[in-house]
Write an enzyme that holds these catalytic residues in place. Structure first.
Site, PDB file in Angstrom:
ATOM      1  N   ASP A 259       0.843  -1.204   0.000  1.00  0.00           N
ATOM      2  CA  ASP A 259       0.000   0.000   0.000  1.00  0.00           C
ATOM      3  C   ASP A 259       0.879   1.255   0.000  1.00  0.00           C
ATOM      4  O   ASP A 259       0.379   2.383  -0.044  1.00  0.00           O
ATOM      5  CB  ASP A 259      -1.016  -0.008   1.149  1.00  0.00           C
ATOM      6  CG  ASP A 259      -0.372  -0.086   2.518  1.00  0.00           C
ATOM      7  OD1 ASP A 259       0.870  -0.204   2.596  1.00  0.00           O
ATOM      8  OD2 ASP A 259      -1.113  -0.028   3.523  1.00  0.00           O
ATOM      9  N   SER A 260       2.219   1.044  -0.020  1.00  0.00           N
ATOM     10  CA  SER A 260       3.141   2.150  -0.276  1.00  0.00           C
ATOM     11  C   SER A 260       2.903   2.715  -1.674  1.00  0.00           C
ATOM     12  O   SER A 260       3.441   3.770  -2.023  1.00  0.00           O
ATOM     13  CB  SER A 260       4.596   1.696  -0.117  1.00  0.00           C
ATOM     14  OG  SER A 260       4.827   0.500  -0.843  1.00  0.00           O
TER      15      SER A 260
ATOM     16  N   GLU B  83       9.158  -4.369  10.482  1.00  0.00           N
ATOM     17  CA  GLU B  83       9.634  -3.103   9.909  1.00  0.00           C
ATOM     18  C   GLU B  83      10.235  -2.204  10.989  1.00  0.00           C
ATOM     19  O   GLU B  83       9.620  -1.972  12.036  1.00  0.00           O
ATOM     20  CB  GLU B  83       8.460  -2.382   9.206  1.00  0.00           C
ATOM     21  CG  GLU B  83       8.880  -1.056   8.584  1.00  0.00           C
ATOM     22  CD  GLU B  83       7.861  -0.472   7.609  1.00  0.00           C
ATOM     23  OE1 GLU B  83       6.877  -1.157   7.270  1.00  0.00           O
ATOM     24  OE2 GLU B  83       8.062   0.687   7.201  1.00  0.00           O
TER      25      GLU B  83
ATOM     26  N   LYS C  57      -1.257  -9.369   2.801  1.00  0.00           N
ATOM     27  CA  LYS C  57      -0.521  -8.898   3.988  1.00  0.00           C
ATOM     28  C   LYS C  57      -1.418  -7.952   4.787  1.00  0.00           C
ATOM     29  O   LYS C  57      -2.083  -7.090   4.204  1.00  0.00           O
ATOM     30  CB  LYS C  57       0.784  -8.201   3.589  1.00  0.00           C
ATOM     31  CG  LYS C  57       1.571  -7.690   4.804  1.00  0.00           C
ATOM     32  CD  LYS C  57       3.014  -7.367   4.465  1.00  0.00           C
ATOM     33  CE  LYS C  57       3.226  -6.045   3.800  1.00  0.00           C
ATOM     34  NZ  LYS C  57       2.756  -4.871   4.569  1.00  0.00           N
TER      35      LYS C  57
HETATM   36  O1  KIV Z   1       3.576  -1.149   1.634  1.00  0.00           O
HETATM   37  C1  KIV Z   1       4.751  -1.520   1.672  1.00  0.00           C
HETATM   38  O2  KIV Z   1       5.569  -1.225   0.797  1.00  0.00           O
HETATM   39  C2  KIV Z   1       5.176  -2.327   2.810  1.00  0.00           C
HETATM   40  C3  KIV Z   1       6.630  -2.571   2.959  1.00  0.00           C
HETATM   41  C4  KIV Z   1       7.270  -1.361   3.474  1.00  0.00           C
HETATM   42  C5  KIV Z   1       6.902  -3.758   3.796  1.00  0.00           C
HETATM   43  O3  KIV Z   1       4.373  -2.731   3.588  1.00  0.00           O
END
Ligand code: KIV
Length: 271
Positions: free
Chosen positions: A51-52, A189, A120
């Site tokens: 979700d980044s 993280e 996730k």
């Molecule tokens: O959304 C994302 O990119 C993540 C990573 C930072 C693990 O959850």
């Protein structure tokens, strides 16, 4: 005679075996077809449709605004490019917390509409029932502990988490819980390397670190960070393999100059 070029897909079972065999797991984010194709070609084990995407694809300050429909779109693009890598998709903020039925609905939508292989979710004890309902439906779940960006408004900053004994103990308890709930893996993280190594040794499922040191079973980075696509974001835990911001800006500058000077297109670049 034709050579069988069938590509063997990495599965959650493959990752489990990799931990058992002591082989490190490589994971990066991707949000689109082209990047997923390239990462897959390079032999990456797992792709996270993180979700980044809210930050690096949409320009939001936090990951909170991205919607389930937007995550599904990104995941569909990635799945079309990933022939070998395991594709894991983040359930976005507000689609799974506190309501196991809603969590299952969101999870089923992603799995049905994208063809991804796993999901996730951020959190431990607080989202126990949501994880349980998704795992019970036969959907592989990766957990996410430590700095969980969807809780940024509660944390107040992106500083290292679990530095004090109480938070470290909660993280260890949550790690055990995720294992008991049937998660196939979890991300840790931005926590102290020593704690991450201790947690990794205490569970039978693979741990994936980001800013959590070298004692995890695997590593994940945001692909834009490791490719150097943003010179303004240089946290300590990111290793830059390219400096693409400078490369791309330089190439576009050159293109602008070539168009302005009528150098482009030349006689070989026209019909
Ligand atoms: O959304 C994302 O990119 C993540 C990573 C930072 C693990 O959850």
């Amino acid at each position: 005679m034709s050579v069988n070029k069938e590509i063997k897909r990495i599965t959650t079972e493959t990752l489990r075996k990799m931990k058992f065999d002591g082989e490190r797991i490589s994971m990066l984010t991707a949000y689109d077809f082209t990047m997923a194709t390239l990462a897959d070609k390079a032999g990456l084990d797992a792709i996270l449709v993180g979700d980044s995407a809210a930050n690096v694809m949409s320009g939001y300050e936090t990951t909170l605004p991205i919607t389930l429909d937007q995550m599904i779109y990104h995941a569909q693009c990635v799945v079309r490019g990933a022939k070998r890598a395991l594709v894991v998709v983040d359930l976005p903020f507000g689609t799974y917390q506190s309501d196991p039925k809603k969590a299952l609905y969101s999870a089923v939508r992603v799995m049905k509409e994208t063809g991804a292989h796993a999901l996730k979710l951020e959190g431990g004890k607080e989202i126990e029932e949501s994880i349980r309902s998704i795992v019970n439906a036969g959907i592989p779940v990766m957990g996410h502990l430590g700095l969980t960006p969807q809780s940024i408004n509660q944390f107040g900053s992106y500083k290292v988490r679990a530095k004090d004994d109480a938070e470290a103990q909660k993280l260890m308890d949550d790690a055990k819980l995720l294992e008991e709930l049937g998660c196939f893996s979890f991300v840790m993280e931005k926590i102290p390397a020593e704690l991450a190594a201790k947690v990794t040794a205490s569970v039978s499922i693979p741990t994936i670190g980001i800013g959590a040191g070298n004692g995890c079973d695997g590593q994940v980075l945001v692909i834009h960070d490791m490719l150097g696509l943003n010179n303004d974001f240089k946290p300590k835990f990111v290793r830059r393999y390219l400096n693409l911001e400078d490369e791309i800006v330089g190439a576009v500058e050159q293109y602008v100059a070539d168009v302005k000077s009528s150098d482009f297109p030349n006689s070989n670049e026209q019909y």
